[in-house]
Scaffold this motif. Structure first.
Motif, short mmCIF file in Angstrom:
data_model
loop_
_atom_site.label_atom_id
_atom_site.label_comp_id
_atom_site.label_asym_id
_atom_site.label_seq_id
_atom_site.Cartn_x
_atom_site.Cartn_y
_atom_site.Cartn_z
N HIS A 1 0.85 -1.20 0.00
CA HIS A 1 0.00 0.00 0.00
C HIS A 1 0.88 1.25 0.00
CE1 HIS A 1 -3.32 -2.69 0.73
NE2 HIS A 1 -2.65 -3.20 1.74
N CYS A 2 1.80 1.27 -0.94
CA CYS A 2 2.82 2.31 -1.00
C CYS A 2 2.64 3.14 -2.27
CB CYS A 2 4.21 1.64 -1.00
SG CYS A 2 5.55 2.81 -0.93
N SER A 3 2.82 4.44 -2.14
CA SER A 3 2.61 5.32 -3.29
C SER A 3 3.86 6.10 -3.69
CB SER A 3 1.47 6.31 -2.99
OG SER A 3 1.84 7.14 -1.91
N ARG A 4 5.02 5.71 -3.15
CA ARG A 4 6.26 6.41 -3.49
C ARG A 4 7.36 5.40 -3.84
NH1 ARG A 4 6.56 10.34 1.64
NH2 ARG A 4 6.13 8.38 2.67
N ALA A 5 8.19 5.80 -4.83
CA ALA A 5 9.27 4.91 -5.24
C ALA A 5 10.50 5.72 -5.63
CB ALA A 5 8.84 4.04 -6.41
N LEU A 6 11.65 5.23 -5.23
CA LEU A 6 12.94 5.80 -5.61
C LEU A 6 13.71 4.73 -6.35
CD1 LEU A 6 15.15 8.00 -5.41
CD2 LEU A 6 15.83 6.96 -3.26
N SER A 7 14.03 5.01 -7.61
CA SER A 7 14.75 4.05 -8.45
C SER A 7 16.15 4.56 -8.72
CB SER A 7 14.01 3.85 -9.78
OG SER A 7 12.72 3.35 -9.55
N ASP A 8 17.13 3.75 -8.38
CA ASP A 8 18.54 4.08 -8.59
C ASP A 8 19.00 3.40 -9.87
OD1 ASP A 8 21.27 4.47 -8.56
OD2 ASP A 8 21.54 3.82 -6.48
N LEU A 9 19.22 4.20 -10.91
CA LEU A 9 19.63 3.67 -12.21
C LEU A 9 21.06 4.10 -12.57
CD1 LEU A 9 16.43 3.64 -12.28
CD2 LEU A 9 16.69 3.68 -14.73
N ARG A 10 21.84 4.46 -11.57
CA ARG A 10 23.19 4.95 -11.84
C ARG A 10 24.09 3.89 -12.45
NH1 ARG A 10 24.36 7.56 -6.08
NH2 ARG A 10 23.19 5.68 -5.55
N GLU A 11 23.75 2.61 -12.29
CA GLU A 11 24.55 1.53 -12.86
C GLU A 11 23.85 0.88 -14.05
OE1 GLU A 11 25.56 -1.16 -9.70
OE2 GLU A 11 26.45 0.42 -8.50
N ALA A 12 22.88 1.58 -14.62
CA ALA A 12 22.10 1.04 -15.73
C ALA A 12 22.32 1.89 -16.99
CB ALA A 12 20.63 1.02 -15.37
N THR A 13 22.08 1.25 -18.13
CA THR A 13 22.19 1.92 -19.42
C THR A 13 20.95 1.60 -20.24
OG1 THR A 13 24.59 1.62 -19.38
CG2 THR A 13 23.59 2.13 -21.51
N ILE A 14 20.33 2.64 -20.79
CA ILE A 14 19.15 2.45 -21.63
C ILE A 14 19.57 1.82 -22.95
CG2 ILE A 14 17.38 3.63 -22.98
CD1 ILE A 14 17.10 5.63 -20.77
N ARG A 15 18.89 0.75 -23.31
CA ARG A 15 19.08 0.07 -24.60
C ARG A 15 17.72 0.01 -25.30
NH1 ARG A 15 24.15 0.90 -24.84
NH2 ARG A 15 25.46 -0.41 -23.53
N ALA A 16 17.14 1.18 -25.50
CA ALA A 16 15.82 1.26 -26.12
C ALA A 16 15.78 2.49 -27.02
CB ALA A 16 14.74 1.36 -25.05
N SER A 17 15.02 2.38 -28.07
CA SER A 17 14.86 3.50 -29.00
C SER A 17 13.85 4.50 -28.43
CB SER A 17 14.36 2.99 -30.34
OG SER A 17 13.03 2.50 -30.20
N ALA A 18 13.78 5.66 -29.05
CA ALA A 18 12.78 6.65 -28.65
C ALA A 18 11.37 6.07 -28.78
CB ALA A 18 12.92 7.92 -29.49
N ALA A 19 11.14 5.30 -29.83
CA ALA A 19 9.83 4.66 -30.02
C ALA A 19 9.55 3.66 -28.89
CB ALA A 19 9.76 3.96 -31.37
N ASP A 20 10.57 2.90 -28.47
CA ASP A 20 10.40 1.97 -27.35
C ASP A 20 10.04 2.71 -26.08
OD1 ASP A 20 11.07 -0.27 -28.90
OD2 ASP A 20 13.19 -0.20 -28.31
N LEU A 21 10.72 3.83 -25.82
CA LEU A 21 10.44 4.62 -24.62
C LEU A 21 9.01 5.14 -24.65
CD1 LEU A 21 13.77 6.61 -24.27
CD2 LEU A 21 13.02 4.67 -22.88
N TYR A 22 8.58 5.62 -25.81
CA TYR A 22 7.21 6.11 -25.95
C TYR A 22 6.22 4.99 -25.65
CZ TYR A 22 2.96 8.11 -27.77
OH TYR A 22 1.68 8.57 -27.88
N TRP A 23 6.46 3.82 -26.24
CA TRP A 23 5.57 2.68 -26.03
C TRP A 23 5.51 2.29 -24.55
CZ3 TRP A 23 6.86 -2.09 -24.03
CH2 TRP A 23 5.83 -3.02 -24.05
N MET A 24 6.67 2.29 -23.87
CA MET A 24 6.69 1.91 -22.45
C MET A 24 5.91 2.91 -21.60
SD MET A 24 10.44 0.26 -21.72
CE MET A 24 11.42 1.41 -22.67
#
Length: 123
Positions: free
Chosen positions: A42-65
């Motif tokens: 029952h939680c409404s807040r989230a903190l995502s740490d992506l400092r060790e991640a790399t996006i491998r998606a196109s602009a179209a993929d991002l839009y779709w997501m």
């Protein structure tokens, strides 16, 4: 999977850590887990740490997501902070896409403590 989602009872917040390549499959699985955890706790807040991640998606993929998330009740998470160290343009684009899909609760940060402060603000 290259992510971990935990809940902090005291902070009433979900904390996620993602690493490696973020493609549509990984991101889809991550958001499924994030939403499951949000419902369970029952939680409404989230903190995502992506400092060790790399996006491998196109602009179209991002839009779709972003569009797919708007259909999966992601708005149940009232505040989502994302901490990044690279791919700034991609994440800024993600922030804009989310806002355009009615998810104006997403904010990108470069500093973890700033992100934590924002996501834990009263709300």
């Amino acid at each position: 999977m290259p992510f971990r989602v935990t809940h902090d009872d005291d902070a009433e917040c979900l904390f996620a850590h993602l690493s490696g390549d973020l493609d549509t499959k990984v991101v889809g699985a991550f958001f499924a887990e994030l939403l499951r955890a949000a419902e369970e706790h029952h939680c409404s807040r989230a903190l995502s740490d992506l400092r060790e991640a790399t996006i491998r998606a196109s602009a179209a993929d991002l839009y779709w997501m972003a569009e797919a998330l708007s259909k999966k009740n992601i708005q149940a998470l009232h505040r989502r902070a994302i901490v990044v160290s690279r791919d700034q343009d991609d994440y800024s684009f993600w922030e804009t896409l989310c806002a355009n899909q009615g998810q104006g609760n997403v904010k990108i940060f470069e500093d973890y403590e700033d992100a934590k402060g924002w996501v834990l603000e009263a709300g």
